[in-house]
Design a protein around this motif. Structure first.
Motif, PDB file in Angstrom:
ATOM      1  N   PRO A 128       0.168  11.763   2.905  1.00 39.64           N
ATOM      2  CA  PRO A 128       1.010  12.885   2.460  1.00 39.64           C
ATOM      3  C   PRO A 128       0.514  13.602   1.212  1.00 39.64           C
ATOM      4  O   PRO A 128       0.857  14.766   1.004  1.00 39.64           O
ATOM      5  N   ASP A 129      -0.306  12.942   0.381  1.00 37.68           N
ATOM      6  CA  ASP A 129      -0.715  13.565  -0.878  1.00 37.68           C
ATOM      7  C   ASP A 129      -2.209  13.826  -0.904  1.00 37.68           C
ATOM      8  O   ASP A 129      -2.998  13.127  -0.268  1.00 37.68           O
ATOM      9  N   ASP A 154      -5.730  -1.277   3.752  1.00 35.42           N
ATOM     10  CA  ASP A 154      -4.591  -2.169   3.499  1.00 35.42           C
ATOM     11  C   ASP A 154      -3.661  -2.221   4.700  1.00 35.42           C
ATOM     12  O   ASP A 154      -3.050  -3.245   4.996  1.00 35.42           O
ATOM     13  N   LYS A 155      -3.518  -1.091   5.379  1.00 38.83           N
ATOM     14  CA  LYS A 155      -2.560  -1.005   6.470  1.00 38.83           C
ATOM     15  C   LYS A 155      -3.191  -1.388   7.811  1.00 38.83           C
ATOM     16  O   LYS A 155      -2.530  -1.379   8.841  1.00 38.83           O
ATOM     17  N   LEU A 166       5.469  17.062   3.128  1.00 43.72           N
ATOM     18  CA  LEU A 166       5.017  16.766   4.487  1.00 43.72           C
ATOM     19  C   LEU A 166       5.904  15.689   5.107  1.00 43.72           C
ATOM     20  O   LEU A 166       6.102  15.659   6.324  1.00 43.72           O
ATOM     21  N   ASN A 182       6.851  24.668   8.680  1.00 45.95           N
ATOM     22  CA  ASN A 182       5.879  23.736   9.242  1.00 45.95           C
ATOM     23  C   ASN A 182       6.428  22.754  10.271  1.00 45.95           C
ATOM     24  O   ASN A 182       5.679  21.919  10.786  1.00 45.95           O
ATOM     25  N   ALA A 226       0.862  -1.184   0.000  1.00 38.92           N
ATOM     26  CA  ALA A 226       0.000   0.000   0.000  1.00 38.92           C
ATOM     27  C   ALA A 226       0.897   1.231   0.000  1.00 38.92           C
ATOM     28  O   ALA A 226       1.529   1.538   1.006  1.00 38.92           O
ATOM     29  N   PHE A 227       1.001   1.912  -1.154  1.00 42.54           N
ATOM     30  CA  PHE A 227       1.828   3.120  -1.248  1.00 42.54           C
ATOM     31  C   PHE A 227       1.042   4.339  -0.808  1.00 42.54           C
ATOM     32  O   PHE A 227      -0.162   4.362  -0.979  1.00 42.54           O
ATOM     33  N   PRO A 228       1.673   5.387  -0.281  1.00 41.25           N
ATOM     34  CA  PRO A 228       3.087   5.465   0.085  1.00 41.25           C
ATOM     35  C   PRO A 228       3.441   4.460   1.183  1.00 41.25           C
ATOM     36  O   PRO A 228       2.685   4.289   2.136  1.00 41.25           O
ATOM     37  N   PHE A 229       4.585   3.828   1.005  1.00 38.20           N
ATOM     38  CA  PHE A 229       5.004   2.745   1.889  1.00 38.20           C
ATOM     39  C   PHE A 229       5.963   3.300   2.934  1.00 38.20           C
ATOM     40  O   PHE A 229       7.034   3.788   2.616  1.00 38.20           O
ATOM     41  N   LYS A 230       5.510   3.266   4.188  1.00 37.38           N
ATOM     42  CA  LYS A 230       6.346   3.753   5.289  1.00 37.38           C
ATOM     43  C   LYS A 230       6.879   2.552   6.037  1.00 37.38           C
ATOM     44  O   LYS A 230       6.128   1.850   6.696  1.00 37.38           O
ATOM     45  N   PHE A 253       9.178  25.443   3.110  1.00 35.25           N
ATOM     46  CA  PHE A 253       8.056  24.634   3.580  1.00 35.25           C
ATOM     47  C   PHE A 253       8.429  23.885   4.859  1.00 35.25           C
ATOM     48  O   PHE A 253       7.682  23.868   5.829  1.00 35.25           O
ATOM     49  N   LEU A 310      -1.661  18.611  10.484  1.00 36.25           N
ATOM     50  CA  LEU A 310      -0.291  18.387  10.950  1.00 36.25           C
ATOM     51  C   LEU A 310      -0.153  18.760  12.427  1.00 36.25           C
ATOM     52  O   LEU A 310       0.524  18.076  13.203  1.00 36.25           O
ATOM     53  N   TYR A 352      -5.816   2.838   1.422  1.00 32.90           N
ATOM     54  CA  TYR A 352      -4.525   2.827   2.134  1.00 32.90           C
ATOM     55  C   TYR A 352      -4.732   2.451   3.603  1.00 32.90           C
ATOM     56  O   TYR A 352      -4.040   1.592   4.157  1.00 32.90           O
ATOM     57  N   ARG A 374       0.171  12.217  18.379  1.00 29.32           N
ATOM     58  CA  ARG A 374       1.403  11.447  18.575  1.00 29.32           C
ATOM     59  C   ARG A 374       1.999  11.694  19.951  1.00 29.32           C
ATOM     60  O   ARG A 374       2.499  10.768  20.596  1.00 29.32           O
ATOM     61  N   VAL A 403       8.917  17.313   6.679  1.00 27.69           N
ATOM     62  CA  VAL A 403       8.517  17.938   7.944  1.00 27.69           C
ATOM     63  C   VAL A 403       8.405  16.872   9.031  1.00 27.69           C
ATOM     64  O   VAL A 403       8.912  17.025  10.142  1.00 27.69           O
ATOM     65  N   GLU A 404       7.742  15.778   8.664  1.00 28.88           N
ATOM     66  CA  GLU A 404       7.535  14.692   9.607  1.00 28.88           C
ATOM     67  C   GLU A 404       8.856  14.110  10.111  1.00 28.88           C
ATOM     68  O   GLU A 404       9.003  13.808  11.300  1.00 28.88           O
ATOM     69  N   GLY A 431       7.079   6.504  -2.489  1.00 29.64           N
ATOM     70  CA  GLY A 431       5.851   6.557  -3.281  1.00 29.64           C
ATOM     71  C   GLY A 431       5.081   7.844  -3.078  1.00 29.64           C
ATOM     72  O   GLY A 431       3.882   7.903  -3.342  1.00 29.64           O
ATOM     73  N   SER A 432       5.754   8.876  -2.589  1.00 33.08           N
ATOM     74  CA  SER A 432       5.111  10.184  -2.443  1.00 33.08           C
ATOM     75  C   SER A 432       6.170  11.267  -2.580  1.00 33.08           C
ATOM     76  O   SER A 432       7.304  11.098  -2.138  1.00 33.08           O
ATOM     77  N   LYS A 433       5.778  12.381  -3.241  1.00 35.97           N
ATOM     78  CA  LYS A 433       6.709  13.496  -3.362  1.00 35.97           C
ATOM     79  C   LYS A 433       6.415  14.581  -2.335  1.00 35.97           C
ATOM     80  O   LYS A 433       7.066  15.625  -2.311  1.00 35.97           O
ATOM     81  N   SER A 434       5.410  14.343  -1.499  1.00 31.34           N
ATOM     82  CA  SER A 434       4.966  15.380  -0.572  1.00 31.34           C
ATOM     83  C   SER A 434       6.060  15.805   0.406  1.00 31.34           C
ATOM     84  O   SER A 434       6.715  14.977   1.033  1.00 31.34           O
TER      85      SER A 434
END
Lengths: 471, 471
Positions: B415-416, B429-430, A176, A294, A137-141, A290, B398, B426, B405, A179-180, A171-174
């Motif tokens: 993120p997107d 699946d997770k 965020l 943030n 399941a992308f984005p895959f963390k 950014f 955020l 997502y 957290r 920041v995370e 799997g993400s360009k964000s």
């Protein structure tokens, strides 16, 4: 008499006390990883050789530990030789000699080895993502805490087996995610009670600097040289650039980089102006905006822009991170990371942007030890030892021991009836906090004498008060 | 297009969901180990080849994965050849041929490999104890959870890399350790909610049986045959003994073993009588008495005497243990262990009695999966996903995310800004329990719509109620 056993150079045993400290570090990091939605992954220690070769440069390839195929491959060669020529005398023509030499020496690498120990966690992660792309399941963390092996020359602080401790989102360009990750660094070092600087830069800013130097094609040489600033200073960095064919004019154009000082807010206008003509640099600056805007209030981490931070060459294309301890004497970084646009391309899966970080567990260990930041009571230590005064007393203790353990307290009963001094020494060596003394007298009176091993204080309590005393 | 990547046969990737389940097992066992005063130890993956060879029998030696020395050792051979004869033509006398053959083929094993991957945790533990005997507080209680490697033919349930999970106490002959290990088994399987039989026997009883058979010198063959009773039945066991030279008379004397039934208390008088003439058997029975008398009330474990339990040959000399699941369809054992009198003798340290147990993590995994005993919510899973409705909303989320957290709840922000369906997939699946929806409307009203992913129920809460809802 057998030889005193040893372990291969560059490898280590971790004793219980070292393990408890290491577990404290890994558990702290892991708890934060999970709190941020990163899930664990493990890959096998051995990868196919072809998965690893060609991924770490020529030098890296040489440092990969290869695993011998099972079976005696030299026997195979001997067998082939004997099958062709027998073991008796042969007519020694030049042809025969050539043939024998070939047969004997051209043992193909693939006959000898086709597996190798992983060199890092990044390439196995990329391999995993490509291999399992339809199940993920992308984005895959994911996070991964496993040892890696490198056939490096062992020296102080450099080992042939060491743990890496990585978290990536792919799997993400964000932004965020950037920041995370800054917040994640902050959370980990707040939990570890260590003040750190989280240094950040963006490879696009470095690409822009190469661009405005007038020699954008030299970006690799320029970045490689800048990366060494910390170690060798500005003069030597410029010397190296010159040696790599960067012109004096270009070097002059790059020079303002070394004069930059102050906070992000202070440097920002100078960078804006200096790099105005580079679109890619401007994008890098906006991305950094950014993250700075943030990241929010941080606790133990100080987020700092470092325009000279380059982090080798690798595969980074966006943000790059480095963490340094602000306490202790360790000069080198304790974490690194960055964004990459194409980690899985090497295995045929394009357009997978991601960003990842890595914690240097050994270095964090050294800093915490030096600065006395390990908690006095590490999780996992035994809290109470019942001394052993003989079978009757011991069997009585066994019942109490069970109750103590059932209440969740780590405890043990010394298994043998030996001198008290020896039993106390055991408690001392093992860092056990309390010793329960239950001899004939105590047994009669239904009490226990509890000795606090730190203060030396002794206190008699009733049996049913024992757990309360320890909790 | 790159080739689809793969991993070596017999090895495995562990996906996040598999990892969370494995961690549940390992963490449960580890917590109990620690509660019993066992402390963690780790040894390097690679040991010196001489540490491992000769410890696992001829077959075991063949299954050891050897690691190639760094450097191209075949190049060394080629260099030697060329140094002696050059690369041009040589006069091909029989002497030259013999010499060349020797040079080419007699690559000494030590030139190729002198390190190997550990085959189990027991030999490295023995090596550690001997190497560090002066730093260790004996009796030494250690646990070790690390992978081992065996070049076995891969097949269902048999892997070339798998974790072992061992606890040992070494340096004491006290039977209190046996009692403790029975209680430890009970604690682990009570925590894992699995009913098990802890089978126990004593090698001294088996030695006594060989003694009363009249052929004590055949003890190894007798025990090896008895060990197979479960798999091949009494007839085949007797056949095997006969084949190994055990006389018919001896086999008749051994036969009462197979007729023993019932509890320890029921079998005890029969054993007393049958083995009356064997001092060693009587000692074994007394030792078993001690364990049965002091194990106390067990929860999920049923302590059973099994006179046919033999557990291979190995190094066991006293109590032997085996644990079988009483739920699920797995026939084979999920734990084993026993007492040994001389584990460290192989490395020159004599008279170190100890007792240890080993948990079969892969098998426990299979049983828990089959019987549905894994908890619905595994530690480490993400609990809340903030959906992403665009930059404004995301940046607001955020801040909330940080609070969630900080309260210790695992949470993330998608993120997107993509379609809701994709974001919900997502979460699904997770296995994320809740999705927080915070769009333009919610933002204006200062509320959050929280969707329970299991029930499908949606509920609007004020922002400051979010954490309470999740706790």
């Amino acid at each position: 008499m057998a030889q005193k056993p040893s372990i291969p150079k560059g490898t280590r045993d971790f004793s219980p006390v070292e393990m408890l400290r290491r577990k404290y570090i890994f558990n702290t990091i892991e708890r934060v990883f999970q709190k941020y939605g990163y899930l664990p992954l493990e890959t096998p220690a051995m990868e196919n050789l072809e998965t690893l070769t060609g991924k770490y440069g020529e030098e890296g390839d040489r440092l990969i530990f290869k695993v011998l195929n099972s079976g005696d491959f030299m026997q195979e060669v001997r067998d082939k030789w004997d099958a062709k020529y027998g073991s008796g005398p042969v007519e020694a023509t030049a042809d025969v000699i050539r043939d024998m030499r070939a047969l004997a020496l051209d043992v193909k690498a693939s006959q000898v080895t086709e597996k190798a120990l992983r060199y890092d966690l990044t390439v196995p992660f990329a391999r995993y993502v490509v291999q399992h792309q339809n199940e993920i399941a992308f984005p895959f963390k994911r996070y991964q805490i496993q040892p890696v092996w490198r056939a490096d020359r062992p020296q102080k602080g450099r080992y042939r087996e060491f743990y890496q401790c990585d978290a990536d989102v792919i799997g993400s360009k964000s932004l965020l995610s950037e920041v995370e990750l800054v917040q994640l660094f902050d959370d980990v070092f707040t939990a570890l009670d260590l003040q750190v600087a989280v240094k950040i830069n963006d490879r696009k800013v470095l690409a822009g600097i190469a661009e405005i130097s007038g020699q954008p094609e030299k970006v690799v040489d320029i970045v490689t040289a800048i990366d060494k600033l910390d170690k060798i200073g500005q003069e030597k960095v410029e010397e190296e650039m010159r040696a790599k064919g960067v012109s004096n004019e270009a070097i002059t154009r790059i020079a303002p980089l070394f004069a930059l000082r102050g906070t992000w807010a202070e440097q920002r206008p100078q960078l804006e102006q200096w790099l105005a003509s580079s679109a890619i640099a401007q994008q890098g600056l906006k991305d950094l905006d950014f993250t700075f805007a943030n990241a929010g209030t941080l606790h133990n981490a100080r987020l700092e822009f470092d325009p000279t931070l380059a982090r080798g060459l690798d595969y980074y294309t966006g943000a790059i991170f480095e963490v340094k301890a602000l306490e202790g004497s360790l000069g080198s970084s304790i974490c690194g990371g960055g964004r990459y646009d194409d980690l899985t391309g090497i295995f045929g899966l394009k357009n997978m942007s991601g960003v990842g970080i890595s914690f240097g567990a050994d270095r964090i260990y050294d800093v915490l030890l030096e600065t006395g930041k390990f908690p006095a009571e590490l999780g996992g230590s035994t809290k109470l030892l019942f001394a052993n005064f003989g079978e009757t007393e011991a069997l009585h203790c066994l019942k109490l021991l069970r109750q103590v353990r059932e209440s969740g307290i780590a405890a043990e009963l010394y298994p043998d009836t030996v001198k008290m001094a020896k039993q106390f020494k055991y408690a001392d060596d093992k860092g056990i906090a309390f010793v329960a003394i239950l001899g004939e007298n105590e047994l009669k009176q239904g009490i226990i004498t509890v000795k606090d091993m730190k203060s030396g204080e002794q206190r008699a309590v009733k049996e049913d008060e024992l757990i309360t005393l320890l909790s």
